[in-house]
Design a protein around this motif. Structure first.
Motif, PDB file in Angstrom:
ATOM      1  N   ALA A  85      -7.221  -1.361  -4.142  1.00  0.00           N
ATOM      2  CA  ALA A  85      -7.392  -0.368  -5.200  1.00  0.00           C
ATOM      3  C   ALA A  85      -6.098  -0.220  -5.999  1.00  0.00           C
ATOM      4  CB  ALA A  85      -7.789   0.981  -4.600  1.00  0.00           C
ATOM      5  N   PRO A  86      -6.165   0.315  -7.221  1.00  0.00           N
ATOM      6  CA  PRO A  86      -4.940   0.575  -7.992  1.00  0.00           C
ATOM      7  C   PRO A  86      -4.031   1.544  -7.246  1.00  0.00           C
ATOM      8  CG  PRO A  86      -6.887   0.736  -9.393  1.00  0.00           C
ATOM      9  CD  PRO A  86      -7.385   0.629  -7.983  1.00  0.00           C
ATOM     10  N   HIS A  87      -2.732   1.450  -7.531  1.00  0.00           N
ATOM     11  CA  HIS A  87      -1.768   2.292  -6.832  1.00  0.00           C
ATOM     12  C   HIS A  87      -2.008   3.775  -7.080  1.00  0.00           C
ATOM     13  CE1 HIS A  87       1.447  -1.083  -6.278  1.00  0.00           C
ATOM     14  NE2 HIS A  87       0.465  -1.149  -5.397  1.00  0.00           N
TER      15      HIS A  87
ATOM     16  N   PHE B 216       0.862  -1.188   0.000  1.00  0.00           N
ATOM     17  CA  PHE B 216       0.000   0.000   0.000  1.00  0.00           C
ATOM     18  C   PHE B 216       0.893   1.230   0.000  1.00  0.00           C
ATOM     19  CE2 PHE B 216      -2.474   3.435   1.736  1.00  0.00           C
ATOM     20  CZ  PHE B 216      -3.712   3.269   1.149  1.00  0.00           C
ATOM     21  N   ILE B 217       0.650   2.140  -0.933  1.00  0.00           N
ATOM     22  CA  ILE B 217       1.459   3.357  -1.052  1.00  0.00           C
ATOM     23  C   ILE B 217       0.814   4.455  -0.211  1.00  0.00           C
ATOM     24  CG2 ILE B 217       2.443   5.056  -2.623  1.00  0.00           C
ATOM     25  CD1 ILE B 217       2.224   3.001  -4.834  1.00  0.00           C
ATOM     26  N   ASN B 218       1.407   4.734   0.928  1.00  0.00           N
ATOM     27  CA  ASN B 218       0.855   5.726   1.842  1.00  0.00           C
ATOM     28  C   ASN B 218       1.754   6.956   1.871  1.00  0.00           C
ATOM     29  OD1 ASN B 218      -0.548   7.057   3.859  1.00  0.00           O
ATOM     30  ND2 ASN B 218       0.491   5.952   5.498  1.00  0.00           N
ATOM     31  N   LEU B 219       1.511   7.886   0.971  1.00  0.00           N
ATOM     32  CA  LEU B 219       2.317   9.104   0.930  1.00  0.00           C
ATOM     33  C   LEU B 219       1.974  10.066   2.059  1.00  0.00           C
ATOM     34  CD1 LEU B 219       2.542   9.862  -2.904  1.00  0.00           C
ATOM     35  CD2 LEU B 219       4.051   8.501  -1.448  1.00  0.00           C
TER      36      LEU B 219
ATOM     37  N   LEU C  16      -3.295   9.177  -4.906  1.00  0.00           N
ATOM     38  CA  LEU C  16      -4.161  10.361  -4.887  1.00  0.00           C
ATOM     39  C   LEU C  16      -4.844  10.515  -3.533  1.00  0.00           C
ATOM     40  CD1 LEU C  16      -5.759  10.112  -8.449  1.00  0.00           C
ATOM     41  CD2 LEU C  16      -3.989  11.696  -7.685  1.00  0.00           C
ATOM     42  N   PHE C  17      -5.305   9.406  -2.971  1.00  0.00           N
ATOM     43  CA  PHE C  17      -5.964   9.451  -1.670  1.00  0.00           C
ATOM     44  C   PHE C  17      -5.017   9.942  -0.581  1.00  0.00           C
ATOM     45  CE2 PHE C  17      -6.392   7.000   2.298  1.00  0.00           C
ATOM     46  CZ  PHE C  17      -7.567   7.551   2.791  1.00  0.00           C
ATOM     47  N   SER C  18      -3.810   9.349  -0.526  1.00  0.00           N
ATOM     48  CA  SER C  18      -2.883   9.715   0.542  1.00  0.00           C
ATOM     49  C   SER C  18      -2.332  11.127   0.362  1.00  0.00           C
ATOM     50  CB  SER C  18      -1.741   8.695   0.631  1.00  0.00           C
ATOM     51  OG  SER C  18      -1.071   8.560  -0.601  1.00  0.00           O
ATOM     52  N   VAL C  19      -2.124  11.563  -0.879  1.00  0.00           N
ATOM     53  CA  VAL C  19      -1.693  12.945  -1.101  1.00  0.00           C
ATOM     54  C   VAL C  19      -2.780  13.917  -0.651  1.00  0.00           C
ATOM     55  CG1 VAL C  19      -1.176  14.648  -2.888  1.00  0.00           C
ATOM     56  CG2 VAL C  19      -0.032  12.448  -2.922  1.00  0.00           C
ATOM     57  N   GLY C  20      -4.038  13.545  -0.905  1.00  0.00           N
ATOM     58  CA  GLY C  20      -5.138  14.376  -0.422  1.00  0.00           C
ATOM     59  C   GLY C  20      -5.123  14.505   1.089  1.00  0.00           C
ATOM     60  N   LEU C  21      -4.824  13.399   1.786  1.00  0.00           N
ATOM     61  CA  LEU C  21      -4.727  13.456   3.243  1.00  0.00           C
ATOM     62  C   LEU C  21      -3.592  14.375   3.696  1.00  0.00           C
ATOM     63  CD1 LEU C  21      -5.309   9.790   4.501  1.00  0.00           C
ATOM     64  CD2 LEU C  21      -6.867  11.731   4.604  1.00  0.00           C
ATOM     65  N   VAL C  22      -2.492  14.379   2.943  1.00  0.00           N
ATOM     66  CA  VAL C  22      -1.368  15.260   3.285  1.00  0.00           C
ATOM     67  C   VAL C  22      -1.809  16.718   3.268  1.00  0.00           C
ATOM     68  CG1 VAL C  22       0.860  16.133   2.509  1.00  0.00           C
ATOM     69  CG2 VAL C  22       0.444  13.688   2.523  1.00  0.00           C
TER      70      VAL C  22
ATOM     71  N   ARG D 148      -8.417   0.916   4.793  1.00  0.00           N
ATOM     72  CA  ARG D 148      -8.786  -0.466   4.488  1.00  0.00           C
ATOM     73  C   ARG D 148      -9.585  -0.576   3.200  1.00  0.00           C
ATOM     74  NH1 ARG D 148     -11.287  -3.720   9.397  1.00  0.00           N
ATOM     75  NH2 ARG D 148      -9.254  -3.059  10.210  1.00  0.00           N
ATOM     76  N   ARG D 149     -10.331   0.456   2.878  1.00  0.00           N
ATOM     77  CA  ARG D 149     -11.155   0.436   1.670  1.00  0.00           C
ATOM     78  C   ARG D 149     -10.313   0.475   0.394  1.00  0.00           C
ATOM     79  NH1 ARG D 149     -16.412   2.086   3.366  1.00  0.00           N
ATOM     80  NH2 ARG D 149     -16.406   2.845   5.523  1.00  0.00           N
TER      81      ARG D 149
END
Length: 286
Positions: free
Chosen positions: A87-89, A31-34, A94-100, A82-83
């Motif tokens: 999902a594709p990388h 999982f890519i968590n930026l 995009l999700f983790s960058v949004g969280l940043v 978890r959702r």
């Protein structure tokens, strides 16, 4: 020269403790968590608030930062992350960058945009002589704490039942479930532990790295370099990569102040040309 070397080792140790959670989520959980740097920033701000507003001891702030950020990581893992495990990388990025960017905006609103400062205990200030070498006491403290954590982490992943369950869950989740392993719980605990380590690193690094709302953006590349250069098939690679990059960064800024900030990127390019899959990754490993 030896003082610079030691300072680089301390800096590298700190980078590893913050980045190791990213190495775990990327290498073991795929999982890519930026947004990993946001957890480190949270640990730093927890320490700043507890020390500066409530007078809590620095030594007590470290475990508190770890536990609070680990709990935050567990909450976000269960509700959001978890959702996206399957999902594709690109979606994960995009999700983790949004969280940043959300975390940067939230911290800027709550704490302001100024640099945060902490006052270390008197015994951690100044320098001490070791074999005739002047060593910063706080850097010595960081090195000792991080060395213990590195050994403990390696033992947990390689020698314990939980480490075996984690590897089994990653290799084949369906088979792991068939063997009675609670894959969801293993992933949640792993993610929370990695987040807690980031929070601990952020708490210890607030005095050295600096702390402001842009922390996750400023150091995102550093964490990615540690994981990329070290590889994700073991913890040894990111550990050695963090030491190498920490020493190169400190030495480059000391000996070549005009271009010192670019030395770490030069080292990264050279290492990836020589070892494109990372220092300890098997060719073709993810």
């Amino acid at each position: 020269m030896l003082t610079i070397l030691f300072d680089g080792v301390a800096y590298g140790m700190l980078l590893f403790i913050i980045a190791v959670g990213l190495a775990i989520t990327l290498g073991l959980m795929n999982f890519i968590n930026l947004a990993h740097g946001a957890f480190a920033m949270a640990g730093g701000y927890i320490t700043v608030v507890l020390m500066n507003r409530y007078g809590v001891s620095f030594y007590l702030c470290l475990p508190i930062a770890f536990l609070v950020v680990a709990a935050l990581g567990a909450l976000l893992e269960g509700t959001l992350y978890r959702r996206l495990y399957s999902a594709p990388h690109l979606d994960q990025v995009l999700f983790s960058v949004g969280l940043v960017f959300m975390s940067v905006a939230a911290v800027h609103y709550l704490m302001g945009g100024q640099q945060q400062l902490i006052h270390l205990p008197p015994e951690l200030n100044g320098r001490t002589e070791i074999f005739g070498i002047g060593v910063g006491r706080y850097r010595l403290f960081i090195t000792a704490v991080c060395a213990v954590l590195v050994v403990a982490l390696q033992l947990v992943l390689a020698k314990t039942r939980f480490g075996s369950q984690l590897r089994a869950a990653v290799d084949d989740g369906r088979v792991a479930r068939g063997l009675g392993i609670n894959v969801s719980a293993v992933f949640a605990l792993t993610f929370a532990f990695g987040s807690g380590l980031a929070g601990l690193g952020g708490a210890m690094g607030a005095e050295i790295l600096g702390l402001d709302p842009n922390f996750p953006l400023k150091f995102m590349v550093y964490f990615l370099i540690v994981v990329t250069v070290g590889g994700t098939s073991s913890m040894t690679g990111p550990f050695l990569a963090a030491l190498l990059l920490g020493i190169a960064d400190v030495a480059g800024k000391y000996y070549f102040p005009q271009i010192g900030a670019f030395v770490i990127y030069g080292v990264m390019v050279i290492m990836l040309v020589l070892r494109p899959h990372g220092l300890f990754s098997r060719e073709g490993a993810r």
